[in-house]
Design a protein around this motif. Structure first.
Motif, short mmCIF file in Angstrom:
data_model
loop_
_atom_site.label_atom_id
_atom_site.label_comp_id
_atom_site.label_asym_id
_atom_site.label_seq_id
_atom_site.Cartn_x
_atom_site.Cartn_y
_atom_site.Cartn_z
N VAL A 1 -14.99 51.55 22.50
CA VAL A 1 -12.82 51.33 22.75
C VAL A 1 -12.60 50.06 21.97
CG1 VAL A 1 -12.59 53.46 24.16
CG2 VAL A 1 -12.47 50.78 25.31
N CYS A 2 -13.44 49.13 22.09
CA CYS A 2 -13.15 48.07 21.93
C CYS A 2 -12.57 47.57 20.08
CB CYS A 2 -13.93 46.69 22.00
SG CYS A 2 -13.41 44.92 21.66
N PRO A 3 -11.75 47.80 19.40
CA PRO A 3 -11.35 47.67 18.29
C PRO A 3 -12.24 46.70 17.37
CG PRO A 3 -9.41 46.60 19.35
CD PRO A 3 -10.42 47.17 20.20
N VAL A 4 -12.28 45.06 18.11
CA VAL A 4 -12.70 43.30 17.48
C VAL A 4 -14.93 45.18 17.74
CG1 VAL A 4 -13.46 41.68 18.07
CG2 VAL A 4 -11.63 42.47 18.72
N PRO B 1 -16.60 43.75 24.93
CA PRO B 1 -15.66 43.55 26.59
C PRO B 1 -16.33 43.02 28.33
CG PRO B 1 -14.64 45.54 26.41
CD PRO B 1 -15.83 44.90 24.60
N CYS C 1 -10.72 38.27 21.60
CA CYS C 1 -10.32 39.31 21.91
C CYS C 1 -8.69 39.30 21.56
CB CYS C 1 -10.36 39.44 23.41
SG CYS C 1 -9.09 40.30 25.16
N LEU C 2 -8.23 40.72 21.78
CA LEU C 2 -6.77 40.91 20.80
C LEU C 2 -6.33 41.03 22.75
CD1 LEU C 2 -8.00 43.65 18.90
CD2 LEU C 2 -6.36 41.88 18.82
N LEU C 3 -6.54 40.73 23.84
CA LEU C 3 -6.13 42.10 25.30
C LEU C 3 -5.36 43.07 24.62
CD1 LEU C 3 -4.46 37.57 25.80
CD2 LEU C 3 -6.83 39.49 26.88
N CYS C 4 -6.12 43.89 24.40
CA CYS C 4 -5.04 45.23 23.59
C CYS C 4 -5.68 46.40 25.50
CB CYS C 4 -5.80 45.20 22.42
SG CYS C 4 -7.67 46.47 23.11
N ARG C 5 -6.52 45.35 25.87
CA ARG C 5 -6.50 46.60 27.62
C ARG C 5 -7.37 47.76 27.23
NH1 ARG C 5 -1.73 45.17 31.04
NH2 ARG C 5 -1.17 42.59 30.43
N ALA C 6 -7.82 48.02 25.94
CA ALA C 6 -7.75 49.46 25.72
C ALA C 6 -9.04 49.43 26.80
CB ALA C 6 -8.66 49.82 23.90
N CYS C 7 -10.60 48.40 26.47
CA CYS C 7 -11.30 48.37 27.71
C CYS C 7 -10.97 48.12 29.09
CB CYS C 7 -12.76 47.11 27.74
SG CYS C 7 -11.35 46.04 27.35
N LYS D 1 -17.78 39.65 27.57
CA LYS D 1 -17.20 38.18 27.84
C LYS D 1 -16.83 38.59 29.68
CE LYS D 1 -14.32 38.90 23.76
NZ LYS D 1 -14.39 40.27 23.11
#
Ligand code: SF4
Ligand code: SF4
Length: 408
Positions: A24-27, A38, A66-72, A41
Motif C-alpha cells: 500500500v506504500c505509494p512511494v 515501510p 515517506c509521505l507520512l500518508c499512514r497507509a502502512c 523504515k
C-alpha cells in the motif's frame, strides 16, 4: 537513543517484516526499491535506536522518502504505527544532520506569524516580478517551487474578523482554526467556511493570534517546536472559552486533534459539522449540476478515519456525484515531501490525475489545501480543465455566496 524512539520501542519490535505494508506504500509503488518500504523504515529506526546505524545523511535521506500518508500504519496486521516511528526517527536525524534551510523556514520563520507574514510578502513580491518563474526556468531554483502557484494578494487573516456573527439566532458558538495554506493560498476557502457557518447559524471565532498547527515541524523532526505551537493555539481557544473548534484543512484537523494539548477541546472536521448542521433542514438551495468527484486527503481518511461525511455532503448538494477509483490513495503531496522529492511526487500525482480523468468529473473536491495545491498542479501539467474545489466552496455556491470561487 531519542526519548521519542525509546517510547516507541514496543511498537517497532512488533514488526515481523511480513511486508504487507509494502503493497500500500505509494512511494514503493513508484520507485520499487526495498529501502523505501515501510518495513525498511521501521528497521532503520530500530537500528538507529540501538546505535547500530549512524544518524547520518543517508539515514536522513531514507527517512525523508515517506509521505507520512499512514497507509502502512492502517494496513499493518501488527498495528505498527509506522508514521509515528518515522517522525520520531526524523527528530533524531534532524538533530544529528540538521538541514539549515529547513530549520530556518519551518522552525525559525513558520513558528512566528509576524515573520511568516513578512516572508510571504517577499515571496508574493518576487512572484509578481516574475523572479521565481525566471529562477525555475533557468534551473537556479528547484521545480518544486512552482507547486504552490501564486500566493493570494491578501491572506485570509486580513479578510476575516475575530468574530463573525451568526445570521439570525445563534445555534452554536465555534472556534475556527485557520491553517497556513488556506490563509496564504486559498483565502476564499476560509471566507467560504466562515460565511457558510454564519449562514447556518454559528457564531464563528477566529483568534487573531493563532499560529501554524505544527505539522511542518512534526514532518521535519522539530517535535518541540510542534508542541509549543499546539500549546499556544489551544491556549488561544481556551482563553476565549471555546470548546468546539472546526477547521477546513484535514491536515490541521488531524494534527491538532492528535495533540495532547487539545485534549479538552472538541476538534471537528468541517464536513462532519456541515452534515450535522444541514441534516433535517429544509435547505431549498440550488444544487450543483456538473459532475463532481472526491479525493480523500490522507489526514482525513487515514488519520481521522472520516470518509463518509464529505461524500454525504457532496451527495446532498450535487446532482451528479461520481466515485473515483482509488479515491483514498495519496496524491503525492505529503507536505514537505513534494518539495524534497518532486519527481517521485509527480509520478504518484500522475496516477491520481488519471483516476480523476476516468470519472469524467468537471470538478474534483477535496478537504485539504495541500491536496488542492497538488491536484491543481497535476491537472494544469496535464492541460486538464477539471476544476479543484473544497466542498465548502461548492456549498457556498449552492447557498448563493457567488463570490466564493473554486481553485481553477
Ligand atoms: S510494519 Fe507491519 S505490515 Fe509492515 S512488515 Fe512490519 S509487521 Fe508487516
Ligand atoms: S506513511 Fe505512506 S509513504 Fe510512508 S512508508 Fe507508510 S505507506 Fe509509505
Amino acid at each position: 537513543m531519542t526519548e521519542e524512539l525509546s517510547r516507541l520501542k514496543d511498537h517497532y519490535l512488533r514488526c515481523v517484516r511480513c511486508g504487507q505494508c509494502r503493497s500500500v506504500c505509494p512511494v514503493f509503488e513508484e520507485i520499487r526499491n526495498e529501502t523505501v518500504t515501510p518495513r525498511a523504515k521501521v528497521f532503520l529506526a530500530h537500528m538507529l535506536a540501538g546505535g547500530e546505524v549512524k544518524a547520518d545523511a543517508e539515514a536522513s535521506f531514507n527517512l525523508s522518502q515517506c509521505l507520512l500518508c499512514r497507509a502502512c500504519s492502517r494496513e499493518c496486521p501488527s498495528a505498527v504505527p509506522v508514521h509515528e516511528i518515522v517522525t520520531a526517527a526524523r527528530s533524531l536525524t534532524s538533530r544529528k544532520v540538521p538541514n539549515p534551510v529547513q530549520k530556518i523556514v519551518f522552525k525559525d520563520i513558520w513558528t512566528r506569524p509576524a515573520l511568516l507574514n513578512l516572508s510571504a510578502g517577499v515571496v508574493r513580491r518576487c512572484q509578481g516580478l516574475g523572479i521565481l518563474d525566471l529562477g525555475i526556468s533557468l534551473k537556479l531554483l528547484p521545480r518544486s517551487f512552482s507547486l504552490p502557484g501564486r500566493l493570494s494578494p491578501r491572506p485570509a487573516r486580513a479578510l476575516i474578523s475575530q468574530l463573525t456573527k451568526a445570521q439570525g439566532r445563534a445555534k452554536m458558538r465555534l472556534g475556527y482554526f485557520l491553517g497556513c495554506s488556506t490563509n496564504f493560498l486559498y483565502p476564499e476557502i476560509a471566507l467560504g467556511t466562515v460565511e457558510v457557518l454564519s449562514q447556518l447559524g454559528c457564531d464563528v471565532i477566529m483568534p487573531r493570534e493563532l499560529k501554524c498547527c505544527g505539522l511542518p515541524q512534526l514532518e521535519t523532526g522539530e517535535l518541540n517546536a510542534a508542541r509549543s505551537l499546539a500549546a499556544a493555539n489551544s491556549e488561544s481557544f481556551k482563553r476565549l472559552g471555546i470548546e468546539v473548534v472546526v477547521t477546513d484543512c484535514a491536515s490541521c484537523a488531524a494534527t491538532i486533534k492528535e495533540s495532547p494539548e487539545f485534549e479538552r477541546i472538541r476538534v471537528m472536521d468541517l464536513s462532519e459539522l456541515l452534515v450535522e448542521l444541514l441534516s433535517g433542514q429544509n435547505t431549498g438551495f440550488t444544487r450543483i449540476q456538473k459532475p463532481v468527484t472526491y479525493h480523500d486527503p490522507c489526514h482525513q481518511a487515514k488519520a481521522l478515519g472520516i470518509t463518509s461525511s464529505p461524500r454525504e455532503l457532496l451527495r446532498l448538494i450535487c446532482d451528479d456525484y461520481r466515485e473515483m477509483p482509488g479515491a483514498s490513495k495519496c496524491c503525492g503531496g505529503g507536505g514537505t515531501f513534494a518539495l524534497n522529492h518532486y519527481d517521485i511526487s509527480m509520478g504518484i500525482l500522475n496516477k491520481k490525475v488519471a483516476s480523476i480523468k476516468e470519472t469524467g468529473a468537471e470538478t474534483v473536491a477535496t478537504s485539504c489545501p495541500t491536496c488542492i495545491m497538488q491536484l491543481r498542479h497535476g491537472l494544469l501539467k496535464h492541460s486538464c480543465k477539471t476544476e479543484v474545489a473544497h466542498p465548502v466552496q461548492l456549498l457556498a455556491q449552492c447557498l448563493g455566496l457567488a463570490h466564493i470561487k473554486p481553485a481553477i
